[in-house]
Design a protein around this motif. Structure first.
Motif, PDB file in Angstrom:
ATOM      1  N   LEU A   1      -4.620  14.150  12.602  1.00  0.00           N
ATOM      2  CA  LEU A   1      -4.390  14.699  11.263  1.00  0.00           C
ATOM      3  C   LEU A   1      -5.316  15.878  10.995  1.00  0.00           C
ATOM      4  CD1 LEU A   1      -3.156  14.535   8.343  1.00  0.00           C
ATOM      5  CD2 LEU A   1      -5.146  13.116   7.787  1.00  0.00           C
ATOM      6  N   LEU A   2      -6.603  15.721  11.295  1.00  0.00           N
ATOM      7  CA  LEU A   2      -7.567  16.790  11.033  1.00  0.00           C
ATOM      8  C   LEU A   2      -7.266  18.036  11.851  1.00  0.00           C
ATOM      9  CD1 LEU A   2     -10.763  14.583  10.839  1.00  0.00           C
ATOM     10  CD2 LEU A   2      -9.674  15.789   8.934  1.00  0.00           C
ATOM     11  N   ILE A   3      -6.885  17.861  13.097  1.00  0.00           N
ATOM     12  CA  ILE A   3      -6.531  19.010  13.941  1.00  0.00           C
ATOM     13  C   ILE A   3      -5.310  19.720  13.376  1.00  0.00           C
ATOM     14  CG2 ILE A   3      -5.632  19.660  16.216  1.00  0.00           C
ATOM     15  CD1 ILE A   3      -7.594  17.509  17.366  1.00  0.00           C
ATOM     16  N   SER A   4      -4.320  18.969  12.911  1.00  0.00           N
ATOM     17  CA  SER A   4      -3.119  19.609  12.359  1.00  0.00           C
ATOM     18  C   SER A   4      -3.427  20.308  11.037  1.00  0.00           C
ATOM     19  CB  SER A   4      -1.985  18.603  12.198  1.00  0.00           C
ATOM     20  OG  SER A   4      -2.226  17.727  11.122  1.00  0.00           O
ATOM     21  N   CYS A   5      -4.305  19.742  10.226  1.00  0.00           N
ATOM     22  CA  CYS A   5      -4.619  20.343   8.925  1.00  0.00           C
ATOM     23  C   CYS A   5      -5.526  21.565   9.048  1.00  0.00           C
ATOM     24  CB  CYS A   5      -5.286  19.317   8.009  1.00  0.00           C
ATOM     25  SG  CYS A   5      -4.174  18.048   7.400  1.00  0.00           S
TER      26      CYS A   5
ATOM     27  N   THR B   1       1.429   5.666   9.339  1.00  0.00           N
ATOM     28  CA  THR B   1       0.939   7.020   9.580  1.00  0.00           C
ATOM     29  C   THR B   1      -0.102   7.431   8.551  1.00  0.00           C
ATOM     30  OG1 THR B   1       3.124   7.575  10.448  1.00  0.00           O
ATOM     31  CG2 THR B   1       1.675   9.409   9.921  1.00  0.00           C
ATOM     32  N   ILE B   2      -1.210   7.962   9.036  1.00  0.00           N
ATOM     33  CA  ILE B   2      -2.247   8.496   8.148  1.00  0.00           C
ATOM     34  C   ILE B   2      -1.750   9.827   7.591  1.00  0.00           C
ATOM     35  CG2 ILE B   2      -4.600   9.373   7.980  1.00  0.00           C
ATOM     36  CD1 ILE B   2      -5.349   7.448  10.270  1.00  0.00           C
ATOM     37  N   GLN B   3      -1.655   9.901   6.268  1.00  0.00           N
ATOM     38  CA  GLN B   3      -1.182  11.120   5.613  1.00  0.00           C
ATOM     39  C   GLN B   3      -2.297  11.884   4.905  1.00  0.00           C
ATOM     40  OE1 GLN B   3       1.839  12.286   6.010  1.00  0.00           O
ATOM     41  NE2 GLN B   3       2.664  10.492   7.020  1.00  0.00           N
ATOM     42  N   GLY B   4      -3.414  11.212   4.641  1.00  0.00           N
ATOM     43  CA  GLY B   4      -4.508  11.875   3.945  1.00  0.00           C
ATOM     44  C   GLY B   4      -5.851  11.279   4.300  1.00  0.00           C
ATOM     45  N   TYR B   5      -6.907  12.073   4.090  1.00  0.00           N
ATOM     46  CA  TYR B   5      -8.260  11.655   4.443  1.00  0.00           C
ATOM     47  C   TYR B   5      -9.257  12.280   3.475  1.00  0.00           C
ATOM     48  CZ  TYR B   5     -12.749  11.740   6.882  1.00  0.00           C
ATOM     49  OH  TYR B   5     -14.080  11.624   7.193  1.00  0.00           O
ATOM     50  N   LEU B   6     -10.286  11.496   3.154  1.00  0.00           N
ATOM     51  CA  LEU B   6     -11.421  11.987   2.366  1.00  0.00           C
ATOM     52  C   LEU B   6     -12.678  11.422   3.002  1.00  0.00           C
ATOM     53  CD1 LEU B   6     -12.399  13.349  -0.391  1.00  0.00           C
ATOM     54  CD2 LEU B   6     -12.518  11.009  -1.213  1.00  0.00           C
TER      55      LEU B   6
ATOM     56  N   HIS C   1      -1.755  15.730   5.109  1.00  0.00           N
ATOM     57  CA  HIS C   1      -0.728  16.286   5.989  1.00  0.00           C
ATOM     58  C   HIS C   1       0.064  17.344   5.221  1.00  0.00           C
ATOM     59  CE1 HIS C   1       2.756  16.637   8.557  1.00  0.00           C
ATOM     60  NE2 HIS C   1       2.046  16.032   9.506  1.00  0.00           N
ATOM     61  N   PRO C   2       0.311  18.498   5.841  1.00  0.00           N
ATOM     62  CA  PRO C   2       1.004  19.586   5.128  1.00  0.00           C
ATOM     63  C   PRO C   2       2.330  19.178   4.473  1.00  0.00           C
ATOM     64  CG  PRO C   2       0.139  20.383   7.213  1.00  0.00           C
ATOM     65  CD  PRO C   2      -0.090  18.889   7.195  1.00  0.00           C
ATOM     66  N   ARG C   3       3.069  18.253   5.068  1.00  0.00           N
ATOM     67  CA  ARG C   3       4.337  17.817   4.466  1.00  0.00           C
ATOM     68  C   ARG C   3       4.130  16.929   3.243  1.00  0.00           C
ATOM     69  NH1 ARG C   3       7.131  15.299   9.315  1.00  0.00           N
ATOM     70  NH2 ARG C   3       5.201  15.754  10.366  1.00  0.00           N
ATOM     71  N   ARG C   4       2.916  16.436   3.040  1.00  0.00           N
ATOM     72  CA  ARG C   4       2.605  15.565   1.905  1.00  0.00           C
ATOM     73  C   ARG C   4       1.724  16.246   0.866  1.00  0.00           C
ATOM     74  NH1 ARG C   4       6.443  12.885   3.388  1.00  0.00           N
ATOM     75  NH2 ARG C   4       6.264  10.885   4.428  1.00  0.00           N
TER      76      ARG C   4
ATOM     77  N   LYS D   1       0.274  18.484  -2.150  1.00  0.00           N
ATOM     78  CA  LYS D   1       0.693  18.774  -3.528  1.00  0.00           C
ATOM     79  C   LYS D   1       1.593  17.689  -4.117  1.00  0.00           C
ATOM     80  CE  LYS D   1      -0.473  23.451  -3.258  1.00  0.00           C
ATOM     81  NZ  LYS D   1      -1.857  23.458  -3.034  1.00  0.00           N
ATOM     82  N   ARG D   2       1.395  16.450  -3.670  1.00  0.00           N
ATOM     83  CA  ARG D   2       2.162  15.324  -4.214  1.00  0.00           C
ATOM     84  C   ARG D   2       1.257  14.287  -4.858  1.00  0.00           C
ATOM     85  NH1 ARG D   2       6.808  14.228   0.354  1.00  0.00           N
ATOM     86  NH2 ARG D   2       7.559  16.350   0.402  1.00  0.00           N
ATOM     87  N   GLY D   3       0.013  14.689  -5.133  1.00  0.00           N
ATOM     88  CA  GLY D   3      -0.906  13.789  -5.814  1.00  0.00           C
ATOM     89  C   GLY D   3      -1.828  13.000  -4.903  1.00  0.00           C
ATOM     90  N   ILE D   4      -1.613  13.074  -3.590  1.00  0.00           N
ATOM     91  CA  ILE D   4      -2.474  12.345  -2.667  1.00  0.00           C
ATOM     92  C   ILE D   4      -3.899  12.871  -2.744  1.00  0.00           C
ATOM     93  CG2 ILE D   4      -2.929  11.830  -0.231  1.00  0.00           C
ATOM     94  CD1 ILE D   4       0.119  11.897   0.220  1.00  0.00           C
ATOM     95  N   GLU D   5      -4.052  14.199  -2.782  1.00  0.00           N
ATOM     96  CA  GLU D   5      -5.382  14.805  -2.855  1.00  0.00           C
ATOM     97  C   GLU D   5      -6.132  14.306  -4.087  1.00  0.00           C
ATOM     98  OE1 GLU D   5      -2.488  16.540  -2.769  1.00  0.00           O
ATOM     99  OE2 GLU D   5      -2.622  18.178  -1.305  1.00  0.00           O
ATOM    100  N   ASP D   6      -5.447  14.317  -5.222  1.00  0.00           N
ATOM    101  CA  ASP D   6      -6.072  13.889  -6.479  1.00  0.00           C
ATOM    102  C   ASP D   6      -6.525  12.435  -6.412  1.00  0.00           C
ATOM    103  OD1 ASP D   6      -5.101  16.378  -7.154  1.00  0.00           O
ATOM    104  OD2 ASP D   6      -4.121  15.732  -8.988  1.00  0.00           O
ATOM    105  N   GLU D   7      -5.657  11.570  -5.897  1.00  0.00           N
ATOM    106  CA  GLU D   7      -5.987  10.151  -5.833  1.00  0.00           C
ATOM    107  C   GLU D   7      -7.146   9.896  -4.876  1.00  0.00           C
ATOM    108  OE1 GLU D   7      -5.819   6.348  -7.184  1.00  0.00           O
ATOM    109  OE2 GLU D   7      -4.824   8.107  -7.992  1.00  0.00           O
ATOM    110  N   LEU D   8      -7.163  10.585  -3.746  1.00  0.00           N
ATOM    111  CA  LEU D   8      -8.278  10.448  -2.816  1.00  0.00           C
ATOM    112  C   LEU D   8      -9.598  10.843  -3.474  1.00  0.00           C
ATOM    113  CD1 LEU D   8      -6.641  11.803   0.457  1.00  0.00           C
ATOM    114  CD2 LEU D   8      -7.698   9.556   0.210  1.00  0.00           C
ATOM    115  N   VAL D   9      -9.615  11.974  -4.173  1.00  0.00           N
ATOM    116  CA  VAL D   9     -10.851  12.436  -4.814  1.00  0.00           C
ATOM    117  C   VAL D   9     -11.271  11.466  -5.918  1.00  0.00           C
ATOM    118  CG1 VAL D   9     -11.929  14.267  -6.186  1.00  0.00           C
ATOM    119  CG2 VAL D   9     -10.523  14.859  -4.198  1.00  0.00           C
TER     120      VAL D   9
END
Length: 160
Positions: A17-21, A51-56, A76-79, A81-89
């Motif tokens: 995931l990190l390599i792709s991001c 599948t891991i879609q996000g990481y913090l 993950h780029p396909r995920r 701007k769907r709120g995953i970033e906000d929830e992780l933070v």
């Protein structure tokens, strides 16, 4: 969908995931090293299916003692701007508080991070190797906002 702590068996999928991001292995290598030396006190992943879609990930500052840095946020780029970033933070900051971090710093877009309680004003007396105006502080313990301190990051952080 579920949010959980990183487990040892997640390392390969997380690395992918990190390599792709981030378009290469530099960040994944750094986080592997920080994890191996015990400088990653908190890491969360967002999993959909298997599948891991996000990481913090938070790294410990060498100085000031008890401070953490929000070292990496990856979705993950396909995920994106769907709120995953906000929830992780949000969940990550709550867990940082529960784990008795004194404060959390981040290097990034001030406008984006202010909505979570990070402040450039609270960070104004910090000496940091980052570009001016891009280091923000999320004070957890009383007296942390506005403190004068040199931020010392582990192993080549901060990464923007």
């Amino acid at each position: 969908m579920s949010l959980r702590y990183v487990l040892p068996e997640d390392r390969d999928a997380l690395r992918a995931l990190l390599i792709s991001c981030y378009g290469g292995a530099e960040r994944a290598d750094l986080l592997d090293t920080l994890r191996d030396v015990g400088d990653m006190p908190l890491e969360l992943i967002w999993v959909e299916g298997l599948t891991i879609q996000g990481y913090l990930g938070f790294a410990r500052h060498e100085s000031p003692a008890g401070w953490w840095s929000l070292a990496t946020l990856a979705v993950h780029p396909r995920r994106a701007k769907r709120g995953i970033e906000d929830e992780l933070v949000r969940q990550g900051l709550d867990l940082a508080r529960q784990n008795r971090a004194k404060a959390v710093t981040v290097v990034g877009d001030p406008v984006w991070f202010r909505r979570f309680g990070f402040s450039d004003v609270a960070a104004q007396n910090l000496v940091t190797p980052s570009e001016p105006g891009r280091t923000l502080l999320y004070p957890i313990r009383p007296g942390m906002a506005g403190v004068t301190a040199d931020l010392i990051y582990p192993l080549g952080l901060p990464l923007d």
